[in-house]
Design a protein around this motif. Structure first.
Motif, mmCIF file in Angstrom:
data_model
loop_
_atom_site.group_PDB
_atom_site.id
_atom_site.type_symbol
_atom_site.label_atom_id
_atom_site.label_comp_id
_atom_site.label_asym_id
_atom_site.label_seq_id
_atom_site.Cartn_x
_atom_site.Cartn_y
_atom_site.Cartn_z
ATOM 1 N N LEU A 90 -13.965 106.975 -2.811
ATOM 2 C CA LEU A 90 -14.585 105.936 -3.334
ATOM 3 C C LEU A 90 -13.305 104.861 -3.660
ATOM 4 N N VAL A 91 -12.629 105.479 -4.224
ATOM 5 C CA VAL A 91 -11.745 103.916 -4.645
ATOM 6 C C VAL A 91 -11.177 102.972 -3.520
ATOM 7 N N SER A 92 -11.027 103.420 -2.553
ATOM 8 C CA SER A 92 -10.788 102.379 -1.354
ATOM 9 C C SER A 92 -12.222 101.825 -1.326
ATOM 10 N N VAL A 93 -13.196 102.336 -1.801
ATOM 11 C CA VAL A 93 -14.630 101.484 -1.144
ATOM 12 C C VAL A 93 -14.514 100.158 -2.084
ATOM 13 N N ARG A 94 -14.682 101.267 -3.168
ATOM 14 C CA ARG A 94 -14.459 100.176 -4.662
ATOM 15 C C ARG A 94 -13.438 98.854 -4.270
ATOM 16 N N GLN A 95 -12.783 99.269 -3.885
ATOM 17 C CA GLN A 95 -11.525 97.781 -3.745
ATOM 18 C C GLN A 95 -11.834 97.191 -2.823
ATOM 19 N N GLN A 96 -12.430 97.723 -1.490
ATOM 20 C CA GLN A 96 -13.519 96.430 -0.482
ATOM 21 C C GLN A 96 -14.132 95.749 -1.161
ATOM 22 N N THR A 97 -15.314 96.944 -1.893
ATOM 23 C CA THR A 97 -16.392 95.822 -2.365
ATOM 24 C C THR A 97 -16.008 94.739 -3.477
ATOM 25 N N LEU A 98 -15.016 94.815 -4.661
ATOM 26 C CA LEU A 98 -14.557 94.235 -5.220
ATOM 27 C C LEU A 98 -13.738 92.917 -4.685
ATOM 28 N N GLU A 99 -13.192 93.416 -3.656
ATOM 29 C CA GLU A 99 -12.419 92.520 -2.957
ATOM 30 C C GLU A 99 -13.572 90.921 -2.447
ATOM 31 N N SER A 100 -14.699 91.587 -1.823
ATOM 32 C CA SER A 100 -14.958 91.306 -1.318
ATOM 33 C C SER A 100 -16.227 90.406 -1.526
ATOM 34 N N SER A 101 -16.263 91.065 -2.710
ATOM 35 C CA SER A 101 -17.089 89.723 -3.919
ATOM 36 C C SER A 101 -16.241 89.016 -4.980
ATOM 37 N N VAL A 102 -14.634 89.237 -4.541
ATOM 38 C CA VAL A 102 -13.233 88.372 -4.815
ATOM 39 C C VAL A 102 -14.279 86.778 -4.208
ATOM 40 N N GLN A 103 -13.543 87.258 -2.755
ATOM 41 C CA GLN A 103 -14.140 85.788 -1.636
ATOM 42 C C GLN A 103 -15.363 85.710 -1.471
ATOM 43 N N PHE A 104 -16.450 86.359 -1.940
ATOM 44 C CA PHE A 104 -17.539 85.273 -2.266
ATOM 45 C C PHE A 104 -17.783 84.456 -2.718
ATOM 46 N N TYR A 105 -17.160 85.140 -4.099
ATOM 47 C CA TYR A 105 -17.441 83.790 -5.654
ATOM 48 C C TYR A 105 -16.370 82.644 -5.411
ATOM 49 N N LYS A 106 -15.381 82.793 -4.252
ATOM 50 C CA LYS A 106 -14.572 81.485 -4.565
ATOM 51 C C LYS A 106 -15.121 80.891 -2.964
ATOM 52 N N PHE A 107 -15.820 81.716 -1.907
ATOM 53 C CA PHE A 107 -16.325 80.920 -1.035
ATOM 54 C C PHE A 107 -17.318 79.918 -1.428
ATOM 55 N N LYS A 108 -18.093 80.287 -2.071
ATOM 56 C CA LYS A 108 -19.272 79.927 -3.507
ATOM 57 C C LYS A 108 -18.995 78.659 -4.528
ATOM 58 N N ASN A 109 -18.068 78.879 -5.337
ATOM 59 C CA ASN A 109 -17.368 77.583 -5.737
ATOM 60 C C ASN A 109 -16.755 76.854 -4.599
#
Length: 182
Positions: free
Chosen positions: A73-92
């Motif tokens: 679960l920690v591994s999946v959550r890590q990937q989800t959060l890293e993806s989210s950070v990348q998404f917001y950086k891309f959006k900005n």
């Protein structure tokens, strides 16, 4: 556990940072579990604990399964959060580039040709500087098409807006190139 991925880049970064602390705690628990398991294995070899051996092994297996599930679960959550950070950086970055190009288009359209040779020379230098900046950013703009596809696959809820913004940037990019050629 908070399943949010944040509503902006700062929040996503804070969640990722907090998650990394949880991840460290889990690793510490894992190390402690391994140490305790070694001690328990030694104790169960003693004859006085023979009657508890089966229960102890079942409990150890249960804890081991929980630990494996938590790690997953920690591994999946890590990937989800890293993806989210990348998404917001891309959006900005996409929003910044959109605004930057629009400002340059507006400036090119409203500057005219200057009232004298000094103004004309300044406008020419400014336009040349903008053209150089544009060329420098061109590879990043072309990357947006690929990034846009990747991000929309991971964030389908925001896909329509991302594709619209990406399309707008490409259209303005082409408009600017045409304006600079005239």
């Amino acid at each position: 556990q908070d399943l949010s991925t944040g509503e902006d880049e700062d929040t996503a970064m804070k969640l990722l940072s907090r998650h990394k602390l949880v991840q460290k705690e889990l690793e510490q628990c894992k190390a402690t579990f391994c140490e305790q398991n070694d001690h328990i294995q030694q104790l169960t070899k003693l004859s006085c604990y023979e009657t508890f051996k089966k229960d102890i092994h079942e409990k150890i297996q249960s804890l081991s399964n929980l630990q494996a599930e938590a790690s997953n679960l920690v591994s999946v959550r890590q990937q989800t959060l890293e993806s989210s950070v990348q998404f917001y950086k891309f959006k900005n970055e996409l929003s910044f580039l959109d605004k930057w190009i629009q400002e340059k288009i507006d400036r090119i359209k409203t500057d005219g040709i200057g009232e004298d040779s000094v103004q004309c020379s300044l406008l020419l230098k400014e336009t040349e500087g903008f053209a150089k900046n544009l060329i420098a950013k061109e590879h990043r703009v072309s990357d947006f098409g690929i990034l846009s596809q990747e991000v929309t696959q991971r964030h389908p809820v925001a896909a329509k807006q991302i594709l619209k913004n990406t399309s707008n940037v490409f259209e303005m990019w082409n408009d600017v190139k045409e304006l600079l050629q005239t």
